[in-house]
Write a protein that holds these residues in place. Structure first.
Motif: not given
Length: 122
Positions: A37-39, A82-85, A103-105, A119-121
């Motif tokens: 997958f992609e991050a 932290r997960v943004l998407g 879905h936030d972490v 998508v990660l912070d």
């Protein structure tokens, strides 16, 4: 035995709270199934490709070696990100069963992604 108690808690004691300390990682259902997958690292704007045989944490450390981590087994929680998407595939032992739909972490040392991108912070 700990897995059995954790599995019974939601029905046997729905309002109860179980505290478990693990010193080694156990296995989670689906943990053997891994896909690439992609991050996307939002702060840097970079996109990291994570192969099926590499952890997300390892791929992130290739970009930023200063990321916090400790056990690399999904039991300590020090690598929390932290997960943004996107949707995490939680394979850790940090989150309680009733938190597994968060879905936030994500704990990138062991967890992966449901789908092809997160998508990660970072």
């Amino acid at each position: 035995m700990l897995d059995a108690v954790e599995a019974l808690m939601p029905t046997a004691c729905p309002q109860g709270r179980l505290h478990v300390e693990r010193f080694t990682a156990g296995t989670r259902a689906g943990a053997a199934l891994s896909a690439p997958f992609e991050a996307e690292l939002r702060r840097s704007g970079r996109v990291v490709r994570v192969p099926a045989d590499q952890s997300l944490l390892s791929a992130l450390q290739d970009i930023d070696p200063s990321l916090d981590f400790s056990c690399e087994n999904g039991v300590c929680g020090s690598c929390e990100t932290r997960v943004l998407g996107g949707v995490p595939d939680h394979r850790d032992h940090v989150l309680r069963p009733d938190e597994r739909d968060r879905h936030d972490v994500i704990y990138p040392c062991v967890s992966r992604v449901r789908g092809s991108r997160i998508v990660l912070d970072v």
